[in-house]
Design a protein around this motif. Structure first.
Motif, PDB file in Angstrom:
ATOM      1  N   ASP A 160       0.824  -1.204   0.000  1.00 25.46           N
ATOM      2  CA  ASP A 160       0.000   0.000   0.000  1.00 25.46           C
ATOM      3  C   ASP A 160       0.864   1.261   0.000  1.00 25.46           C
ATOM      4  O   ASP A 160       0.598   2.212  -0.731  1.00 25.46           O
ATOM      5  N   THR A 161       1.911   1.265   0.819  1.00 24.96           N
ATOM      6  CA  THR A 161       2.804   2.424   0.891  1.00 24.96           C
ATOM      7  C   THR A 161       3.534   2.629  -0.432  1.00 24.96           C
ATOM      8  O   THR A 161       3.632   3.755  -0.929  1.00 24.96           O
ATOM      9  N   LEU A 174       1.156   3.999  -2.995  1.00 24.20           N
ATOM     10  CA  LEU A 174       0.900   5.412  -2.740  1.00 24.20           C
ATOM     11  C   LEU A 174       2.047   6.270  -3.268  1.00 24.20           C
ATOM     12  O   LEU A 174       1.820   7.294  -3.922  1.00 24.20           O
ATOM     13  N   ARG A 215       1.460   8.891  -6.412  1.00 21.45           N
ATOM     14  CA  ARG A 215       1.752  10.317  -6.273  1.00 21.45           C
ATOM     15  C   ARG A 215       2.812  10.750  -7.276  1.00 21.45           C
ATOM     16  O   ARG A 215       2.741  11.843  -7.824  1.00 21.45           O
ATOM     17  N   PRO A 228       5.166  10.015   1.552  1.00 19.92           N
ATOM     18  CA  PRO A 228       3.966  10.199   2.381  1.00 19.92           C
ATOM     19  C   PRO A 228       4.318  10.617   3.808  1.00 19.92           C
ATOM     20  O   PRO A 228       5.361  10.228   4.341  1.00 19.92           O
TER      21      PRO A 228
END
Length: 188
Positions: A6-7, A10, A14, A27
């Motif tokens: 998930d990280t 992300l 981005r 993040p």
């Protein structure tokens, strides 16, 4: 093929929305050893690449290399493909990153004013992605062919080419007229 966490997803998502596919800033809350571990794994898998930061453009630094120089992180074609951005679109976005910029892009403030970005995301399976793939063919595409493929009106196709593709994404689109075929567009 390894699926991003998930990280990692992300970070890549981005990066796909930033000029030059910049992966920084990371993040919120991802700092120190955790950031080094996540980024290290992504570099090892070929999803991120460490390149020299252009400090004149205000690119954020990942690490300092000395003499006032530093490196930044960018998402690679493989990284964009890992989150579902198809290879044709990923290569188009990557070629834009490698091209010499004609002028500095106008930054856009995010609603929460946390960072300045210029959106350039292209989702797989969209009509815009379809047009880009048609324009990357050696024979290019006419407005009529793009209208037939997308269902858009001719003025919408032309507006998409001049606005979204040329101005926002910075793609080098050429226009040629051929006897019997008419006017056609292509990237490159």
């Amino acid at each position: 093929m390894t699926t991003p966490s998930d990280t990692q997803s992300l970070i890549l998502a981005r990066a796909a929305t930033r000029p030059g596919n910049l992966a920084l800033p990371l993040p919120e809350g991802l700092v120190g050893a955790a950031a080094k571990m996540v980024v290290g794994k992504m570099i090892a898998r070929g999803w991120l690449e460490e390149v020299e930061a252009n400090l004149r453009r205000g690119e954020p630094m990942w690490r300092e290399t000395g003499d006032g120089h530093g490196t930044t992180l960018i998402a690679t074609e493989a990284g964009l493909e890992a989150i579902g951005i198809e290879s044709v679109v990923a290569s188009a976005v990557a070629s834009v990153r490698r091209a010499k910029p004609k002028a500095e892009p106008e930054p856009v403030q995010t609603p929460d004013d946390s960072e300045t970005v210029r959106p350039v995301a292209i989702r797989a399976g969209t009509k815009q992605a379809q047009i880009i793939s048609m324009l990357q063919r050696p024979e290019g595409a006419t407005v009529a062919e793009m209208v037939a493929a997308t269902g858009w009106l001719a003025h919408t196709v032309r507006g998409s080419i001049s606005g979204a593709l040329k101005k926002k994404l910075g793609l080098p689109i050429t226009v040629e007229k051929v006897e019997g075929r008419g006017t056609f567009y292509r990237i490159g």
